[in-house]
Design a protein around this motif. Structure first.
Motif, mmCIF file in Angstrom:
data_model
loop_
_atom_site.group_PDB
_atom_site.id
_atom_site.type_symbol
_atom_site.label_atom_id
_atom_site.label_comp_id
_atom_site.label_asym_id
_atom_site.label_seq_id
_atom_site.Cartn_x
_atom_site.Cartn_y
_atom_site.Cartn_z
ATOM 1 N N ASN A 62 -1.937 9.803 -57.475
ATOM 2 C CA ASN A 62 -1.780 8.770 -58.485
ATOM 3 C C ASN A 62 -1.837 7.383 -57.845
ATOM 4 O OD1 ASN A 62 0.471 10.037 -57.438
ATOM 5 N ND2 ASN A 62 1.799 9.559 -59.109
ATOM 6 N N PRO A 63 -2.099 6.339 -58.647
ATOM 7 C CA PRO A 63 -2.285 4.978 -58.122
ATOM 8 C C PRO A 63 -1.046 4.434 -57.404
ATOM 9 C CG PRO A 63 -3.020 5.119 -60.394
ATOM 10 C CD PRO A 63 -2.333 6.404 -60.082
ATOM 11 N N ALA A 64 -1.267 3.490 -56.506
ATOM 12 C CA ALA A 64 -0.190 2.916 -55.696
ATOM 13 C C ALA A 64 0.821 2.137 -56.527
ATOM 14 C CB ALA A 64 -0.775 2.018 -54.617
ATOM 15 N N HIS A 65 0.430 1.623 -57.692
ATOM 16 C CA HIS A 65 1.363 0.829 -58.501
ATOM 17 C C HIS A 65 2.300 1.707 -59.343
ATOM 18 C CE1 HIS A 65 -2.031 1.409 -61.294
ATOM 19 N NE2 HIS A 65 -1.106 1.400 -62.230
ATOM 20 N N THR A 66 2.140 3.029 -59.286
ATOM 21 C CA THR A 66 3.022 3.941 -60.019
ATOM 22 C C THR A 66 4.148 4.402 -59.095
ATOM 23 O OG1 THR A 66 1.716 5.880 -59.406
ATOM 24 C CG2 THR A 66 1.113 4.753 -61.447
ATOM 25 N N ILE A 67 5.100 5.113 -59.666
ATOM 26 C CA ILE A 67 6.191 5.646 -58.854
ATOM 27 C C ILE A 67 5.812 7.033 -58.328
ATOM 28 C CG2 ILE A 67 7.980 4.343 -60.053
ATOM 29 C CD1 ILE A 67 8.678 6.926 -61.562
ATOM 30 N N LYS A 68 6.414 7.413 -57.224
ATOM 31 C CA LYS A 68 6.184 8.737 -56.644
ATOM 32 C C LYS A 68 6.841 9.776 -57.544
ATOM 33 C CE LYS A 68 6.985 11.373 -52.395
ATOM 34 N NZ LYS A 68 5.673 11.917 -52.211
ATOM 35 N N ASN A 69 6.130 10.872 -57.791
ATOM 36 C CA ASN A 69 6.723 11.949 -58.578
ATOM 37 C C ASN A 69 6.737 13.239 -57.769
ATOM 38 O OD1 ASN A 69 4.239 13.375 -58.931
ATOM 39 N ND2 ASN A 69 3.703 12.023 -60.618
ATOM 40 N N LEU A 70 7.144 14.301 -58.364
ATOM 41 C CA LEU A 70 7.286 15.590 -57.689
ATOM 42 C C LEU A 70 5.981 16.105 -57.107
ATOM 43 C CD1 LEU A 70 9.219 17.958 -57.076
ATOM 44 C CD2 LEU A 70 8.632 18.884 -59.307
ATOM 45 N N TYR A 71 4.848 15.759 -57.721
ATOM 46 C CA TYR A 71 3.554 16.294 -57.309
ATOM 47 C C TYR A 71 2.704 15.297 -56.523
ATOM 48 C CZ TYR A 71 5.168 19.489 -60.828
ATOM 49 O OH TYR A 71 5.942 20.361 -61.546
ATOM 50 N N SER A 72 3.219 14.117 -56.250
ATOM 51 C CA SER A 72 2.467 13.090 -55.525
ATOM 52 C C SER A 72 2.159 13.548 -54.100
ATOM 53 C CB SER A 72 3.252 11.788 -55.472
ATOM 54 O OG SER A 72 3.443 11.275 -56.766
ATOM 55 N N ALA A 73 0.925 13.325 -53.680
ATOM 56 C CA ALA A 73 0.483 13.782 -52.363
ATOM 57 C C ALA A 73 0.717 12.746 -51.264
ATOM 58 C CB ALA A 73 -0.994 14.142 -52.413
ATOM 59 N N MET A 74 0.868 11.494 -51.620
ATOM 60 C CA MET A 74 1.030 10.434 -50.622
ATOM 61 C C MET A 74 2.519 10.238 -50.301
ATOM 62 S SD MET A 74 -2.093 9.593 -50.121
ATOM 63 C CE MET A 74 -2.094 8.021 -49.314
ATOM 64 N N SER A 75 2.798 9.505 -49.211
ATOM 65 C CA SER A 75 4.186 9.248 -48.810
ATOM 66 C C SER A 75 4.845 8.232 -49.750
ATOM 67 C CB SER A 75 4.229 8.726 -47.378
ATOM 68 O OG SER A 75 3.651 7.442 -47.330
ATOM 69 N N LYS A 76 6.161 8.158 -49.712
ATOM 70 C CA LYS A 76 6.908 7.266 -50.596
ATOM 71 C C LYS A 76 6.525 5.801 -50.384
ATOM 72 C CE LYS A 76 11.459 6.328 -52.447
ATOM 73 N NZ LYS A 76 10.917 5.948 -53.720
ATOM 74 N N THR A 77 6.181 5.420 -49.171
ATOM 75 C CA THR A 77 5.856 4.020 -48.886
ATOM 76 C C THR A 77 4.542 3.581 -49.558
ATOM 77 O OG1 THR A 77 4.757 4.652 -46.827
ATOM 78 C CG2 THR A 77 7.069 4.028 -46.684
ATOM 79 N N TYR A 78 3.717 4.511 -49.966
ATOM 80 C CA TYR A 78 2.448 4.199 -50.627
ATOM 81 C C TYR A 78 2.662 3.703 -52.059
ATOM 82 C CZ TYR A 78 -2.124 5.027 -52.779
ATOM 83 O OH TYR A 78 -3.299 4.893 -53.460
ATOM 84 N N TYR A 79 3.719 4.147 -52.704
ATOM 85 C CA TYR A 79 3.946 3.880 -54.131
ATOM 86 C C TYR A 79 4.790 2.637 -54.388
ATOM 87 C CZ TYR A 79 1.903 8.439 -54.626
ATOM 88 O OH TYR A 79 1.024 9.498 -54.566
ATOM 89 N N GLU A 80 4.855 2.272 -55.682
ATOM 90 C CA GLU A 80 5.634 1.156 -56.209
ATOM 91 C C GLU A 80 5.192 -0.195 -55.642
ATOM 92 O OE1 GLU A 80 9.863 1.818 -56.566
ATOM 93 O OE2 GLU A 80 9.535 3.978 -56.416
ATOM 94 N N ARG A 81 3.907 -0.383 -55.512
ATOM 95 C CA ARG A 81 3.343 -1.658 -55.083
ATOM 96 C C ARG A 81 2.908 -2.464 -56.304
ATOM 97 N NH1 ARG A 81 -0.063 -0.456 -49.623
ATOM 98 N NH2 ARG A 81 1.570 0.726 -48.608
ATOM 99 N N PRO A 82 2.788 -3.763 -56.162
ATOM 100 C CA PRO A 82 2.338 -4.567 -57.307
ATOM 101 C C PRO A 82 0.912 -4.192 -57.716
ATOM 102 C CG PRO A 82 3.034 -5.971 -55.477
ATOM 103 C CD PRO A 82 3.097 -4.565 -54.996
ATOM 104 N N TYR A 83 0.653 -4.291 -59.003
ATOM 105 C CA TYR A 83 -0.670 -3.959 -59.529
ATOM 106 C C TYR A 83 -1.662 -4.946 -59.103
ATOM 107 C CZ TYR A 83 -4.284 -2.562 -62.801
ATOM 108 O OH TYR A 83 -5.462 -2.136 -63.365
#
Length: 83
Positions: A62-83
């Motif tokens: 899922n895109p970097a501006h979304t939150i990490k969920n149970l099925y996200s493949a990337m690390s936590k640091t990849y998510y919750e960035r500004p759009y």
């Protein structure tokens, strides 16, 4: 075996995705991993629904501006960035 299912947000052919995932599960068994973009609508939505329903391993990119969920493949640091 990794298989990506990516499609339009307006995709509605549920039966085709369901049958495809069922056939892939029969052919590859426990080695099958379904990958999608994690969209809430269309092909990604149905890929997630039926992969989990059939007990297939599932990952989404899922895109970097979304939150990490149970099925996200990337690390936590990849998510919750500004759009």
């Amino acid at each position: 075996m990794k298989v990506a299912i990516i499609g339009s947000r307006e995709y509605q052919n549920i039966r085709k995705i369901k049958e495809t995932l069922f056939q892939l599960k029969q052919k590859f068994g426990d080695t099958l991993i379904i990958i999608s973009g994690g969209a809430k609508d269309g092909a990604d939505k149905f890929a997630r629904k039926y992969a989990l329903e059939f007990g297939i391993r599932y990952r989404e990119f899922n895109p970097a501006h979304t939150i990490k969920n149970l099925y996200s493949a990337m690390s936590k640091t990849y998510y919750e960035r500004p759009y």
